[in-house]
Design a protein around this motif. Structure first.
Motif, PDB file in Angstrom:
ATOM      1  N   ARG A   1      23.999  11.245   6.798  1.00  0.00           N
ATOM      2  CA  ARG A   1      23.991  11.649   5.388  1.00  0.00           C
ATOM      3  C   ARG A   1      25.368  12.040   4.880  1.00  0.00           C
ATOM      4  NH1 ARG A   1      24.476  12.023   1.028  1.00  0.00           N
ATOM      5  NH2 ARG A   1      23.278  13.051  -0.624  1.00  0.00           N
TER       6      ARG A   1
ATOM      7  N   SER B   1      15.640   9.691   4.414  1.00  0.00           N
ATOM      8  CA  SER B   1      14.299   9.801   3.853  1.00  0.00           C
ATOM      9  C   SER B   1      13.822  11.248   3.846  1.00  0.00           C
ATOM     10  CB  SER B   1      13.318   8.942   4.648  1.00  0.00           C
ATOM     11  OG  SER B   1      13.137   9.482   5.946  1.00  0.00           O
ATOM     12  N   ARG B   2      12.827  11.518   2.998  1.00  0.00           N
ATOM     13  CA  ARG B   2      12.261  12.869   2.950  1.00  0.00           C
ATOM     14  C   ARG B   2      11.600  13.244   4.266  1.00  0.00           C
ATOM     15  NH1 ARG B   2       9.346  13.205  -3.055  1.00  0.00           N
ATOM     16  NH2 ARG B   2      11.272  12.993  -4.290  1.00  0.00           N
ATOM     17  N   ALA B   3      10.982  12.257   4.921  1.00  0.00           N
ATOM     18  CA  ALA B   3      10.347  12.535   6.220  1.00  0.00           C
ATOM     19  C   ALA B   3      11.384  12.970   7.235  1.00  0.00           C
ATOM     20  CB  ALA B   3       9.601  11.292   6.713  1.00  0.00           C
TER      21      ALA B   3
ATOM     22  N   ALA C   1      14.302  14.398   6.568  1.00  0.00           N
ATOM     23  CA  ALA C   1      14.751  15.743   6.194  1.00  0.00           C
ATOM     24  C   ALA C   1      13.726  16.789   6.619  1.00  0.00           C
ATOM     25  CB  ALA C   1      14.987  15.800   4.685  1.00  0.00           C
ATOM     26  N   ALA C   2      12.443  16.455   6.468  1.00  0.00           N
ATOM     27  CA  ALA C   2      11.389  17.384   6.892  1.00  0.00           C
ATOM     28  C   ALA C   2      11.444  17.606   8.398  1.00  0.00           C
ATOM     29  CB  ALA C   2      10.017  16.838   6.488  1.00  0.00           C
TER      30      ALA C   2
END
Length: 327
Positions: free
Chosen positions: A114, A122-124, A126-127
């Motif tokens: 990043r 992706s948001r996944a 980051a989660a």
């Protein structure tokens, strides 16, 4: 039918690799407590494995001219760096905690993607990073002011950072005729790591008589030479080779799931053989770290190219299937 059998064999090899890597810290810690310096144990492990892998290195000798930077980086980071930091950390903190800290590596790689490569995450993914960090907070019990040795935790984090170096190197594995055979890279990585560690560890100052005696393993006396043989042959040579072969038969995601068993096995081994007990919050935190690491790894926007990729990291202690610490 043939594909199904190949995946079954790959799954079995991945399990064997996780088992082999998971036992490295349990075998090394008694040697360290018996009087060997952590760096000396790392030197013995890497040098012994390098000697065993010499025939493989000779077979792939052209790699020295074709991919010198890759071999040097692998030897310095994935072999010498990961293992030196990991073994130094387990001399100060429990084996399971050190390995769980290493499992932040997939999350750290996403930070590289990043902020250094400036690619979308992706948001996944980051989660997964958030989960891994939250789980780590439980493992080290931050609410009690870090109940573990801060230096030991920093060394374990250093091992995770060295694994990030392996991830980055994996992007340079090459394609087509320029592909670097993973077994050749392992062999030369061990040789280069041995040379570097020889200069740093100065094995001529080692307490060699320790290897002729016994080491205490939770009240039981075990021959030091037997522990060393396990570390070299099982936890290094067999662990690396089975990991590489399994990845060629499984997808990176499947290999990543299986590799997560390494941290579980290491914690169980340390609990049974070394008497290192973890509290309920630490066990829950460990499960969260593994879950977050797997999500972060499998949700990465682009898998590294080339056969060096094994779904994530090297072994650690350490380690060539996903999540292996090379420990």
């Amino acid at each position: 039918m043939h594909a199904s059998r190949g995946r079954s064999v790959g799954l079995g090899l991945a399990l064997a690799s996780a088992f082999a890597f998971g036992g490295s810290g349990v075998a090394a810690k008694p040697l360290i407590e018996a009087g060997l310096d952590p760096l000396h144990v790392v030197w013995l492990r890497v040098t012994g494995a390098a000697l065993v892998m010499l025939p493989v290195a000779w077979r792939h000798r052209r790699l020295v001219l074709r991919r010198p930077a890759l071999l040097a980086g692998f030897g310095l980071l994935a072999v010498a760096g990961v293992q030196a930091c990991y073994f130094a950390s387990i001399s100060r903190i429990p084996v399971g905690v050190a390995l769980l800290v290493e499992y932040l590596a997939p999350a750290l790689v996403l930070g590289w993607v990043r902020f250094v490569q400036r690619r979308a995450v992706s948001r996944a993914a980051a989660a997964g990073v958030v989960l891994a960090v939250a789980g780590l907070a439980c493992v080290v019990e931050v609410w009690s002011g870090l109940s573990f040795d801060a230096v030991g935790l920093l060394l374990a984090l250093g091992a995770a950072c060295c694994q990030v170096g392996y991830f980055v190197l994996s992007d340079q594995g090459g394609e087509g005729e320029d592909t670097a055979d993973p077994l050749g890279v392992i062999a030369y990585g061990l040789l280069i790591g041995s040379l570097v560690l020889t200069a740093v560890a100065r094995p001529w100052t080692m307490r060699w008589p320790v290897l002729a005696g016994s080491a205490d393993m939770n009240g039981s006396q075990v021959p030091a030479a037997l522990l060393l043989c396990w570390i070299v042959l099982i936890a290094t040579v067999i662990a690396y080779v089975t990991g590489v072969v399994s990845v060629r038969r499984l997808s990176p995601q499947v290999a990543g799931v299986v590799a997560c068993l390494e941290a579980v096995l290491a914690t169980v081994f340390a609990w049974i053989l070394l008497g290192e007990h973890l509290s309920a919050p630490q066990i829950v935190g460990g499960a969260v770290v593994l879950t977050g690491a797997f999500i972060a790894q499998s949700a990465a926007p682009k898998a590294p190219s080339g056969p060096l990729v094994s779904g994530g990291s090297v072994p650690a202690e350490g380690e060539l299937s996903a999540g292996h610490s090379a420990a």
